[in-house]
Design an enzyme around this catalytic site. Structure first.
Site, PDB file in Angstrom:
ATOM      1  N   PRO A 288       0.837  -1.203   0.000  1.00 51.50           N
ATOM      2  CA  PRO A 288       0.000   0.000   0.000  1.00 51.50           C
ATOM      3  C   PRO A 288       0.873   1.253   0.000  1.00 51.50           C
ATOM      4  CG  PRO A 288       0.007  -1.019   2.175  1.00 51.50           C
ATOM      5  CD  PRO A 288       0.767  -1.941   1.276  1.00 51.50           C
ATOM      6  N   ASP A 464       5.869   2.161   2.073  1.00 51.98           N
ATOM      7  CA  ASP A 464       4.954   1.043   2.292  1.00 51.98           C
ATOM      8  C   ASP A 464       4.254   1.277   3.629  1.00 51.98           C
ATOM      9  OD1 ASP A 464       3.686  -1.366   2.817  1.00 51.98           O
ATOM     10  OD2 ASP A 464       5.345  -2.606   2.088  1.00 51.98           O
ATOM     11  N   HIS A 465       2.936   1.522   3.570  1.00 51.24           N
ATOM     12  CA  HIS A 465       2.217   1.880   4.796  1.00 51.24           C
ATOM     13  C   HIS A 465       2.044   0.694   5.751  1.00 51.24           C
ATOM     14  CE1 HIS A 465       0.313   4.729   7.229  1.00 51.24           C
ATOM     15  NE2 HIS A 465      -0.426   5.364   6.333  1.00 51.24           N
ATOM     16  N   ARG A 466       2.385  -0.509   5.305  1.00 57.50           N
ATOM     17  CA  ARG A 466       2.399  -1.638   6.237  1.00 57.50           C
ATOM     18  C   ARG A 466       3.570  -1.521   7.200  1.00 57.50           C
ATOM     19  NH1 ARG A 466       2.849  -6.576   2.180  1.00 57.50           N
ATOM     20  NH2 ARG A 466       4.503  -5.169   1.495  1.00 57.50           N
TER      21      ARG A 466
END
Length: 494
Positions: A288, A464-466
């Site tokens: 994401p 990467d929003h994870r």
């Protein structure tokens, strides 16, 4: 007379589990005597151009694939006539640039002392047992899956070259003629097509030219656009071509040929372009992405750059905004280590790196590559400058090795060199962040309570929003911006 035997060299796995490569060029020909580890071919994987060293000392008896051919890993590409000493093992050399950690399977690749009896002349094909379905070990790693027939699974792109003819016992094998490409050549046996590229076939079809009647002037009889045009200009123009309005224009080129050239050009998707496309799609639809932007006044950093260039201590070094930007990223990572990490989906773990392999996106004639500088966080500014210069020169020359393209932890893309201010860069697969450096422009800017012309740059950070929360990404971007806006801020960060 010493006994000899024929040995085949199979296309090796050049690392990273790649399943195919394109033969770019042969450095040797049939009948040439080669030494151990001599470069015999140049091939392009999905990541880089690699030189293949010879695993044997001997005489080339056959080249099984022609330049431009896509070959599956594990397929024979060249045969050698070598002395049979009853126990010779092939070289443990790896292709140029391939890491040693990929080279452990060489000893089983080409048969060593397990071949036929001395002087028999039988081809040592490194075959697997009938009915097996496994990967054959070869130069590096493991090759293509082998079906029950014992032949590697591969795409049918061109017809297979004929195997070397067996030699009677007690007779030294003669070097066979070079293997002709199995795509069409004039006068070829029925069932074969003249050898040409898709754009040339399209041009010939538009002009009503039968390629079987055209003599190819390219390598191995390859038919080129010029060959088709010369065929038309030589008075052998078929009626179909005349009906297309083949009157020559002011440049001496037929209107049909010109229209075909200008309206559409088709290029096979292969090599670096194919790999990059697959990697970008996988990254875009797996991680994401979040992108943040920061525009800053980099006049102090540009002034520092000018002073460094004029300094005798930095004479001979290539210092650019990218050099300072890379150093700023390395410093900011010490305060924001979450951006130097990887999401391990298989083990459901977040892997944080205590080192930085800094990737630099490089536009090359073969497509986009992202080689990385190993342990960049340990380098001084001059060492970083040297590494960046060497990396970009190697990439543009198409000589980047697979080892240099793997293992990156964070990347930078310098879109400013193209005059672009900002963008939304896609993450290099397996990395948590990528920073785009925009162009440095003179623009009106608030400075000391007044409006002045200043040198301004926009930074674009995708992450990467994870792995990275908004706060962490923002703090990292702010730190990079603070360093470039006021290099003296480094004293408060280290």
């Amino acid at each position: 007379m010493s006994a000899t035997m024929i040995k085949e060299f199979r296309l090796p796995d050049l690392g990273e589990g790649l399943t195919e490569s394109e033969i770019l060029s042969w450095k040797v020909g049939v009948g040439d005597t080669v030494s151990l580890n001599q470069v015999i071919a140049e091939v392009e994987t999905a990541k880089a151009v690699v030189e293949l060293p010879s695993p044997f000392a001997g005489v080339i008896t056959a080249l099984h694939e022609q330049p431009g051919t896509i070959v599956e890993v594990g397929k024979p590409i060249v045969s050698f006539e070598v002395a049979d000493d009853g126990g010779e093992q092939p070289s443990t050399a790896t292709p140029a640039g391939v890491g040693a950690n990929h080279a452990g399977a060489w000893s089983g690749a080409n048969g060593g002392g397990s071949g036929p009896a001395a002087g028999s002349g039988a081809v040592d094909s490194n075959s697997v047992e009938a009915g097996a379905s496994t990967r054959q070990p070869n130069l590096v790693g493991y090759g293509a899956v082998v079906e029950s027939s014992g032949r590697p699974v591969r795409r049918s792109r061109i017809l297979a070259a004929p195997p070397a003819a067996p030699v009677s016992p007690g007779r030294t094998p003669e070097a066979p003629a070079a293997v002709e490409p199995s795509l069409e050549i004039p006068g070829a046996p029925a069932g074969e097509r003249p050898r040409s590229t898709p754009p040339v076939r399209k041009l010939a079809k538009d002009l009503g030219v039968e390629l079987a009647e055209v003599t190819g002037s390219g390598p191995g009889g390859l038919i080129t656009r010029d060959d088709v045009r010369k065929f038309i200009g030589g008075g052998d123009l078929p009626a179909a071509a005349r009906n297309l309005g083949a009157a020559p224009d002011g440049q001496g080129t037929t209107a049909g040929a010109r229209a075909s050239e200008e309206r559409e050009v088709r290029t096979p998707i292969r090599g670096v372009r194919k790999f990059t496309a697959a990697a970008m799609v996988a990254s875009a639809f797996t991680a994401p992405h979040v992108t943040e932007f920061l525009t800053i006044d980099v006049t102090p950093a540009m002034d520092l750059l000018a002073r460094l260039k004029a300094s005798r201590a930095f004479a001979g070094y290539k210092l650019t905004p990218l050099t300072l930007g890379a150093k700023a990223v390395l410093i900011a990572l010490r305060r924001n280590p979450s951006l130097n990490s990887r999401w391990d989906d298989a083990r459901q773990e977040i892997v944080q790196f205590n080192y930085v392999n800094l990737g630099i996106a490089a536009a090359t004639p073969r497509g986009l590559t992202v080689p990385n500088i190993k342990d960049a966080d340990t380098l001084s500014l001059t060492e970083l400058s040297e590494a960046l210069t060497g990396l970009t020169e190697t990439a543009r020359a198409g000589k980047t090795s697979p080892a240099e393209l793997s293992g990156g932890t964070i990347s930078i893309t310098n879109i400013g060199v193209f005059g672009i201010d900002a963008g939304t860069p896609i993450l290099n697969p397996g990395e948590a962040a990528i920073l785009a450096l925009g162009a440095v422009r003179r623009a009106p800017w608030e400075f000391q309570g007044e409006v002045a012309l200043r040198q301004v740059m926009t930074l674009s950070l995708s992450f990467d929003h994870r792995l990275v929360d908004g706060e962490q990404g923002s703090r990292f971007l702010a730190d990079v911006g603070a360093i470039l806006a006021d290099p003296g801020m480094v004293l408060t960060m280290v």
